[in-house]
Design a protein around this motif. Structure first.
Motif, PDB file in Angstrom:
ATOM      1  N   HIS A 208      47.125 -20.543 -55.287  1.00  0.00           N
ATOM      2  CA  HIS A 208      47.560 -19.301 -54.646  1.00  0.00           C
ATOM      3  C   HIS A 208      49.051 -19.361 -54.353  1.00  0.00           C
ATOM      4  O   HIS A 208      49.565 -20.432 -54.005  1.00  0.00           O
ATOM      5  CB  HIS A 208      46.826 -19.070 -53.324  1.00  0.00           C
ATOM      6  N   PHE A 209      49.685 -18.198 -54.470  1.00  0.00           N
ATOM      7  CA  PHE A 209      51.106 -18.098 -54.122  1.00  0.00           C
ATOM      8  C   PHE A 209      51.330 -16.901 -53.207  1.00  0.00           C
ATOM      9  O   PHE A 209      50.586 -15.920 -53.253  1.00  0.00           O
ATOM     10  CB  PHE A 209      51.963 -17.925 -55.380  1.00  0.00           C
ATOM     11  N   THR A 210      52.368 -16.975 -52.383  1.00  0.00           N
ATOM     12  CA  THR A 210      52.743 -15.826 -51.569  1.00  0.00           C
ATOM     13  C   THR A 210      53.266 -14.729 -52.499  1.00  0.00           C
ATOM     14  O   THR A 210      53.694 -15.015 -53.629  1.00  0.00           O
ATOM     15  CB  THR A 210      53.836 -16.205 -50.555  1.00  0.00           C
ATOM     16  N   PRO A 211      53.249 -13.470 -52.050  1.00  0.00           N
ATOM     17  CA  PRO A 211      53.693 -12.360 -52.912  1.00  0.00           C
ATOM     18  C   PRO A 211      55.096 -12.519 -53.472  1.00  0.00           C
ATOM     19  O   PRO A 211      55.396 -12.033 -54.563  1.00  0.00           O
ATOM     20  CB  PRO A 211      53.596 -11.146 -51.975  1.00  0.00           C
TER      21      PRO A 211
ATOM     22  N   GLU B 284      57.846 -17.587 -52.957  1.00  0.00           N
ATOM     23  CA  GLU B 284      58.910 -18.363 -52.324  1.00  0.00           C
ATOM     24  C   GLU B 284      58.690 -19.865 -52.458  1.00  0.00           C
ATOM     25  O   GLU B 284      59.635 -20.654 -52.312  1.00  0.00           O
ATOM     26  CB  GLU B 284      59.017 -17.990 -50.842  1.00  0.00           C
ATOM     27  N   GLU B 285      57.451 -20.269 -52.761  1.00  0.00           N
ATOM     28  CA  GLU B 285      57.155 -21.700 -52.933  1.00  0.00           C
ATOM     29  C   GLU B 285      57.778 -22.267 -54.204  1.00  0.00           C
ATOM     30  O   GLU B 285      57.956 -23.471 -54.325  1.00  0.00           O
ATOM     31  CB  GLU B 285      55.642 -21.941 -53.018  1.00  0.00           C
TER      32      GLU B 285
ATOM     33  N   THR C  32      56.155 -18.739 -65.814  1.00  0.00           N
ATOM     34  CA  THR C  32      55.364 -17.642 -66.379  1.00  0.00           C
ATOM     35  C   THR C  32      54.506 -16.988 -65.313  1.00  0.00           C
ATOM     36  O   THR C  32      54.410 -15.755 -65.237  1.00  0.00           O
ATOM     37  CB  THR C  32      54.477 -18.160 -67.524  1.00  0.00           C
ATOM     38  N   ILE C  33      53.860 -17.790 -64.480  1.00  0.00           N
ATOM     39  CA  ILE C  33      53.013 -17.262 -63.409  1.00  0.00           C
ATOM     40  C   ILE C  33      53.815 -16.337 -62.500  1.00  0.00           C
ATOM     41  O   ILE C  33      53.357 -15.246 -62.140  1.00  0.00           O
ATOM     42  CB  ILE C  33      52.381 -18.424 -62.607  1.00  0.00           C
ATOM     43  N   ARG C  34      55.011 -16.750 -62.151  1.00  0.00           N
ATOM     44  CA  ARG C  34      55.850 -15.900 -61.285  1.00  0.00           C
ATOM     45  C   ARG C  34      56.270 -14.630 -62.008  1.00  0.00           C
ATOM     46  O   ARG C  34      56.231 -13.538 -61.437  1.00  0.00           O
ATOM     47  CB  ARG C  34      57.083 -16.673 -60.807  1.00  0.00           C
TER      48      ARG C  34
ATOM     49  N   LYS D 206      48.549 -14.245 -56.941  1.00  0.00           N
ATOM     50  CA  LYS D 206      49.098 -13.887 -55.637  1.00  0.00           C
ATOM     51  C   LYS D 206      47.982 -13.904 -54.600  1.00  0.00           C
ATOM     52  O   LYS D 206      46.930 -13.299 -54.801  1.00  0.00           O
ATOM     53  CB  LYS D 206      49.713 -12.489 -55.675  1.00  0.00           C
ATOM     54  N   ALA D 207      48.204 -14.596 -53.506  1.00  0.00           N
ATOM     55  CA  ALA D 207      47.214 -14.660 -52.439  1.00  0.00           C
ATOM     56  C   ALA D 207      46.840 -13.254 -51.999  1.00  0.00           C
ATOM     57  O   ALA D 207      47.701 -12.392 -51.819  1.00  0.00           O
ATOM     58  CB  ALA D 207      47.757 -15.455 -51.263  1.00  0.00           C
TER      59      ALA D 207
END
Length: 198
Positions: A62-65, A68-69, A79-81, A87-88
């Motif tokens: 999971h990543f923040t919208p 920022e990680e 690629t994911i970004r 996105k969480a």
């Protein structure tokens, strides 16, 4: 029958962005997943022997919208970004609906934000607490999260097994190559039928 009481089944990447037809990264693993039958085989394993494992663990990413990680990410994380995957709070980041019948069985370990399921998570602590000696890997992507997690587990002293028909890669060739040439360097490769019959 193989004693699985000191074995953990580690489920990686079973999220909508990979496995749902409208998932953002579905096309990346679609062909390999279809050929190996990764989802059906993993469900069969959970149904047939899920309760025999000392532990069944899922480590969703999971990543923040704002992502920022990820500081100057490269490769798959870049690629994911770029495509906005995992996105969480999004449907794409959710665990696949097919796992719902097994929610009481699967222990979710949060915190995974990279390739290795041990990084930034309490996975090792959980495994040690339950006396786990071996991990069996199922999920996607073979060359990335499966391989990096398997290698790290081996370095921590766990026995490692990768299920060839419960994992999938970016291509059919990649899946076959890793199962034949990479995973045997630090672990065992087996099929679902071999594990069930063992």
């Amino acid at each position: 029958m193989k004693d699985l009481s000191k074995t953990a089944l580690l489920l990686i990447g079973f999220q909508n962005d990979y496995f749902a037809e409208d998932g953002i990264l579905h096309a990346v693993v679609e062909e390999s997943s279809r050929v190996t039958g990764v989802l059906d085989n993993t469900l069969a394993l959970l149904s047939g022997r899920g309760r025999d494992f000392g532990l069944v663990v899922s480590t969703p990413i999971h990543f923040t919208p704002s992502y920022e990680e990820l500081t100057e990410p490269v490769g798959i994380l870049k690629t994911i970004r770029e495509v906005g995957a995992f996105k969480a709070g999004s449907r794409g980041a959710e665990t696949i609906a097919e796992f719902e019948p097994y929610t009481s069985l699967i222990r979710e370990v949060p915190g995974k934000r990279g390739l290795n399921a041990f990084s930034n998570t309490e996975l090792e602590v959980l495994l040690r607490e339950h006396g786990i000696e071996e991990i069996i890997l199922a999920g996607t992507v073979t060359s990335i999260c499966i391989d990096s997690t398997g290698r790290h587990a081996a370095e921590l002293g766990f026995k490692v097994m990768v299920l060839s028909d419960c994992t999938s890669g970016r291509t059919v060739f990649e899946q076959q190559y890793y199962c034949e040439n990479v995973f045997p360097l630090y672990g065992e490769v087996a099929s679902l039928s071999t594990l069930v019959a063992a």
